[in-house]
Structure formats: structure tokens, C-alpha cells
Design a protein around this motif. Sequence first.
Motif, PDB file in Angstrom:
ATOM      1  N   ARG A  95       0.832  -1.196   0.000  1.00  0.00           N
ATOM      2  CA  ARG A  95       0.000   0.000   0.000  1.00  0.00           C
ATOM      3  C   ARG A  95       0.874   1.256   0.000  1.00  0.00           C
ATOM      4  O   ARG A  95       0.536   2.264  -0.612  1.00  0.00           O
ATOM      5  CB  ARG A  95      -0.915   0.010   1.234  1.00  0.00           C
ATOM      6  CG  ARG A  95      -1.866  -1.175   1.313  1.00  0.00           C
ATOM      7  CD  ARG A  95      -2.941  -1.101   0.246  1.00  0.00           C
ATOM      8  NE  ARG A  95      -3.733   0.113   0.346  1.00  0.00           N
ATOM      9  CZ  ARG A  95      -4.755   0.278   1.200  1.00  0.00           C
ATOM     10  NH1 ARG A  95      -5.077  -0.705   2.038  1.00  0.00           N
ATOM     11  NH2 ARG A  95      -5.437   1.393   1.216  1.00  0.00           N
ATOM     12  N   PHE A  96       1.983   1.160   0.691  1.00  0.00           N
ATOM     13  CA  PHE A  96       2.927   2.288   0.720  1.00  0.00           C
ATOM     14  C   PHE A  96       3.679   2.396  -0.609  1.00  0.00           C
ATOM     15  O   PHE A  96       3.756   3.467  -1.209  1.00  0.00           O
ATOM     16  CB  PHE A  96       3.917   2.116   1.868  1.00  0.00           C
ATOM     17  CG  PHE A  96       5.032   3.118   1.862  1.00  0.00           C
ATOM     18  CD1 PHE A  96       4.857   4.383   2.411  1.00  0.00           C
ATOM     19  CD2 PHE A  96       6.268   2.826   1.295  1.00  0.00           C
ATOM     20  CE1 PHE A  96       5.880   5.327   2.394  1.00  0.00           C
ATOM     21  CE2 PHE A  96       7.295   3.752   1.273  1.00  0.00           C
ATOM     22  CZ  PHE A  96       7.100   5.008   1.827  1.00  0.00           C
ATOM     23  N   THR A  97       4.246   1.282  -1.062  1.00  0.00           N
ATOM     24  CA  THR A  97       5.059   1.325  -2.276  1.00  0.00           C
ATOM     25  C   THR A  97       4.227   1.700  -3.504  1.00  0.00           C
ATOM     26  O   THR A  97       4.704   2.416  -4.391  1.00  0.00           O
ATOM     27  CB  THR A  97       5.757  -0.027  -2.508  1.00  0.00           C
ATOM     28  OG1 THR A  97       4.772  -1.065  -2.586  1.00  0.00           O
ATOM     29  CG2 THR A  97       6.700  -0.342  -1.358  1.00  0.00           C
ATOM     30  N   VAL A 248       6.112   4.238  12.623  1.00  0.00           N
ATOM     31  CA  VAL A 248       5.170   3.119  12.595  1.00  0.00           C
ATOM     32  C   VAL A 248       5.471   2.353  13.872  1.00  0.00           C
ATOM     33  O   VAL A 248       6.411   1.556  13.927  1.00  0.00           O
ATOM     34  CB  VAL A 248       5.365   2.250  11.336  1.00  0.00           C
ATOM     35  CG1 VAL A 248       4.344   1.119  11.308  1.00  0.00           C
ATOM     36  CG2 VAL A 248       5.270   3.101  10.076  1.00  0.00           C
ATOM     37  N   LEU A 249       4.682   2.616  14.898  1.00  0.00           N
ATOM     38  CA  LEU A 249       5.060   2.244  16.259  1.00  0.00           C
ATOM     39  C   LEU A 249       3.934   1.516  16.997  1.00  0.00           C
ATOM     40  O   LEU A 249       2.770   1.551  16.580  1.00  0.00           O
ATOM     41  CB  LEU A 249       5.412   3.515  17.053  1.00  0.00           C
ATOM     42  CG  LEU A 249       6.361   4.533  16.415  1.00  0.00           C
ATOM     43  CD1 LEU A 249       6.431   5.784  17.281  1.00  0.00           C
ATOM     44  CD2 LEU A 249       7.740   3.930  16.201  1.00  0.00           C
ATOM     45  N   VAL A 250       4.309   0.886  18.123  1.00  0.00           N
ATOM     46  CA  VAL A 250       3.291   0.423  19.062  1.00  0.00           C
ATOM     47  C   VAL A 250       2.848   1.626  19.881  1.00  0.00           C
ATOM     48  O   VAL A 250       3.499   2.679  19.879  1.00  0.00           O
ATOM     49  CB  VAL A 250       3.829  -0.681  20.004  1.00  0.00           C
ATOM     50  CG1 VAL A 250       4.150  -1.948  19.238  1.00  0.00           C
ATOM     51  CG2 VAL A 250       5.025  -0.185  20.792  1.00  0.00           C
ATOM     52  N   LYS A 251       1.763   1.479  20.579  1.00  0.00           N
ATOM     53  CA  LYS A 251       1.275   2.550  21.441  1.00  0.00           C
ATOM     54  C   LYS A 251       1.112   2.022  22.861  1.00  0.00           C
ATOM     55  O   LYS A 251       1.006   0.807  23.074  1.00  0.00           O
ATOM     56  CB  LYS A 251      -0.033   3.108  20.896  1.00  0.00           C
ATOM     57  CG  LYS A 251       0.135   3.703  19.500  1.00  0.00           C
ATOM     58  CD  LYS A 251      -1.120   4.372  18.997  1.00  0.00           C
ATOM     59  CE  LYS A 251      -0.890   5.000  17.621  1.00  0.00           C
ATOM     60  NZ  LYS A 251      -2.098   5.686  17.112  1.00  0.00           N
ATOM     61  N   ASP A 327      -3.925   1.094   5.299  1.00  0.00           N
ATOM     62  CA  ASP A 327      -4.442   2.428   4.970  1.00  0.00           C
ATOM     63  C   ASP A 327      -3.524   3.514   5.520  1.00  0.00           C
ATOM     64  O   ASP A 327      -3.296   4.541   4.881  1.00  0.00           O
ATOM     65  CB  ASP A 327      -5.849   2.605   5.543  1.00  0.00           C
ATOM     66  CG  ASP A 327      -6.868   1.696   4.893  1.00  0.00           C
ATOM     67  OD1 ASP A 327      -6.607   1.238   3.756  1.00  0.00           O
ATOM     68  OD2 ASP A 327      -7.910   1.431   5.509  1.00  0.00           O
ATOM     69  N   ASP A 328      -3.002   3.266   6.740  1.00  0.00           N
ATOM     70  CA  ASP A 328      -2.094   4.245   7.349  1.00  0.00           C
ATOM     71  C   ASP A 328      -0.806   4.375   6.546  1.00  0.00           C
ATOM     72  O   ASP A 328      -0.282   5.486   6.351  1.00  0.00           O
ATOM     73  CB  ASP A 328      -1.762   3.839   8.790  1.00  0.00           C
ATOM     74  CG  ASP A 328      -2.962   3.981   9.717  1.00  0.00           C
ATOM     75  OD1 ASP A 328      -3.850   4.789   9.404  1.00  0.00           O
ATOM     76  OD2 ASP A 328      -3.011   3.279  10.738  1.00  0.00           O
TER      77      ASP A 328
END
Length: 423
Positions: A95-97, A248-251, A327-328
Motif C-alpha cells: 500500500r505504501f510502495t 510506525v510504532l506500538v502505542k 491504509d495508514d
Amino acid sequence: MKQLIALCIYASALMLVAACSPESSGIMAQQPEVAPPTVEIPQYEHVEEQKFTWITEDGGQSQLDFNPQVDILFVTDNSESMKSAQENLLRNLDRFTNGINKNAMIDYHIGVISTWDSSDRFARTKKDSYQIGELRYIKDSKSQSYNKRYVTKKEKSILSATLNIGVAPYAQGGPEDEEFFAPLTAALEKSGRGGTNEGFFRPDAQLVVVFMTDADEFKNSRISTEQMARTLLDFKGGKAKKLAVYGVLVKAKDADENKDWALRIHPKYNPQCFDMNLKTPKNNGTCTGFGPEKLEELIVLANEEKGSPESIKSKYIVGIVNKNFGDDLARIGSDITKKTLAKEIFLSQRPRVDGNGVLQVRVRYGTAAELNAGRGQIIPNKVAGGWAYDPENNSVRLGGDVEYKYQENARFAVDLIPLTLAQ
């Protein structure tokens, strides 16, 4: 008697006035009529209607060139705890590429470095030959490596495979105390002539850093978040608009099983959460979960001119375990594209505004031959999908959402009627 005398005096006065008036005949001759004075109207030379001439900004100015460049560096955690996160990453990476590759305008360099661990154990046991901050070689879906350390549009088909660096288990020399600032700093330092990363970073390109991890910067790191943010900004010559940092991380609210051990409520890494006097430490209930605080702080500092801390976090940080992870990633790719395509052209003279309040400026895009012939794609004067005039800087700002008809070696022409030029 007094009233009679007054009446006689009044009557005598009336007779005297009548006798002296011009209309009375026999007393004074009738006066001739006097003609009004003649007024001369001045004659002025006829003034022709003022005409203004359009000029085109000097075509030799390099600022009219359009070669949107972006250098995207992924700093990826390859520790053992990232296995499930990397699987999620691979499912969504396209999705990013795809978002980056669909725009032919973008001239990109994309590379990846891995996290680091400064411990003696890591130095003794790590299996790969990569040194701190070295870009990894690009590779295809069959893991065949090429003698090149970053992907360009020519290698776009192997971008996803290159970003898949896998994990290094702890038992096989993988990192335990993940460091991100040290390898990122080293990557910048190794970009000079003869350096391992030579050619990756370009002076005029946008620099985008993307952290991908379920951990945080090592708590005993020798590099502070302020130092890291300053290093990145200095690397781009102090131009904040040329820098963006994403995560692009955990929370903190994510479940422990999705986090690196150092972010879990675990007695080895967070003893303050336990009664450590017992043979088997017992959770004292004071801890609710930990997140990547240092990385979040760096992202806020590196993007601080782009909004409030909370708005920056919402835009520049996405959850690595989210269901909408793809999507992100696509949104990040779109955001990077818009930032790269945005452009500001400074004008040499101030433009005129006509009687209807219309700014006398026209912006065209095309090849040199087209522009010299007065042709080219006309870019509309509007905020969304076009350009806007900045009176403070006397410049034309092109948004990153303009739909260009892409052509190789295309550039801009700005036509205007200056305030000072009239015929």
C-alpha cells in the motif's frame, strides 16, 4: 393723531422709492441688458488608454526547474519481538510502495538500515556483516542481493522485498537493547565521499525518516531526542521544510504481547511495577502500559513547525498493530508525495492587479520548447490542486496535489504584468 402722522410718513416713503426706480418713466432712462461673461474651456492633449505588457520570469533561473526529489530512509527494528509486526508490515507494505510508485513525478531514493545494540554480546554474536548505519543491499523477492544500497524508480519492482529485512533472534546475535538514534546518526555520517552510503542523500532532496518498531530508543542512550532532532535539521541545512520524520510504532495502550520486552510490564525491565521483595515479584498494579516515549518525542521535535504536539502525533505516527495498518501506510506515502511535489517560486517583480481584482500572473508547466513557444500546461490559480500567491514573500506556492501531465525534463514558466512596467 400719532397713528395718522406715521401713516402719512410711510406713504410718502413709498412714493419716493417708486419715483427713483428704473421702471419709472421720465425720471431715468431704461438701462441696456448686460451679456453674461464668456467662459473658456481649456483644451487638453488626448491621453491614450494605458496598456500593460506581460513578461516571463527569466527562464534561466534554476528555481523554475522541477525535479522533485525525496530520500526515504527506513530505520527498521529487526529484533526477535518484531516477527509478528514484520509479518503485518509485509502484508500491507504494498500500500505504501504503490502510493509512491504511482506518481511518475517523484525521483526517489529509498533505503533501509537496522536497529543497533552497543552491548559486547551483540558485537560478538551478530551474524550479518552490516556495520552501524550502513544501508542494506537491495534485493528481490528471492532474496538475491544486488551491488546497490538503495532503490530508485528503476528498481521499483523490488522495493517491497528490499524493505523486508526479517528478524535476528536473540540466540543468534539479534539486538536486545534497541538503539535507533545511533545508527541513524551513523547513516548520515557515512554519506560523504567514499562513505558506505555515498549517493543516497542528496542536498536538494526532501529527507524522510520512517521508524518501524515495537520498541523505543534504548533508555540509556548516549544521544538525546533533542540532539537527534538537531542533527537531522542541521543535515538539511536548517531547512525544516526539507525534513519529515514518521513512526510506525506500538502505542502505550497496545497489549503487552505486541510490544518489545522493554515496553512490557515485566519485572526485569520495569521493576517499579512490582513488589521486588518477594521471591516471585508481584505486580503492584501501579503501571498501565508503556509506549515509545523517546521516539514520539523525536517525531514531535523534528516536525514541530507543522502543528501542535498532539496533531503531529496523529499525523506522523501510525500503529504497527492496527487493523487499518495498510491504509495508514498508504496515507504516509501520499503525504510524502505531496510534500515532495510542493514548490515555491520567488518572483523578481511584484505583479499588477487589474480593475476587477484579478492578479496578473499565469503559471505554466512543460518542456523548454513548449514554454518558449508560449504553450504548456496552465496550472490553475486555486488553493486545492493549483497555486496561490504569497504577497509577503512575493512568491507563487504550488501545492503538492497539482495533477501534472508528466514530461521528462519539464519545468515552469511564470508570466506576469509587473507593477512598474507599462506602455
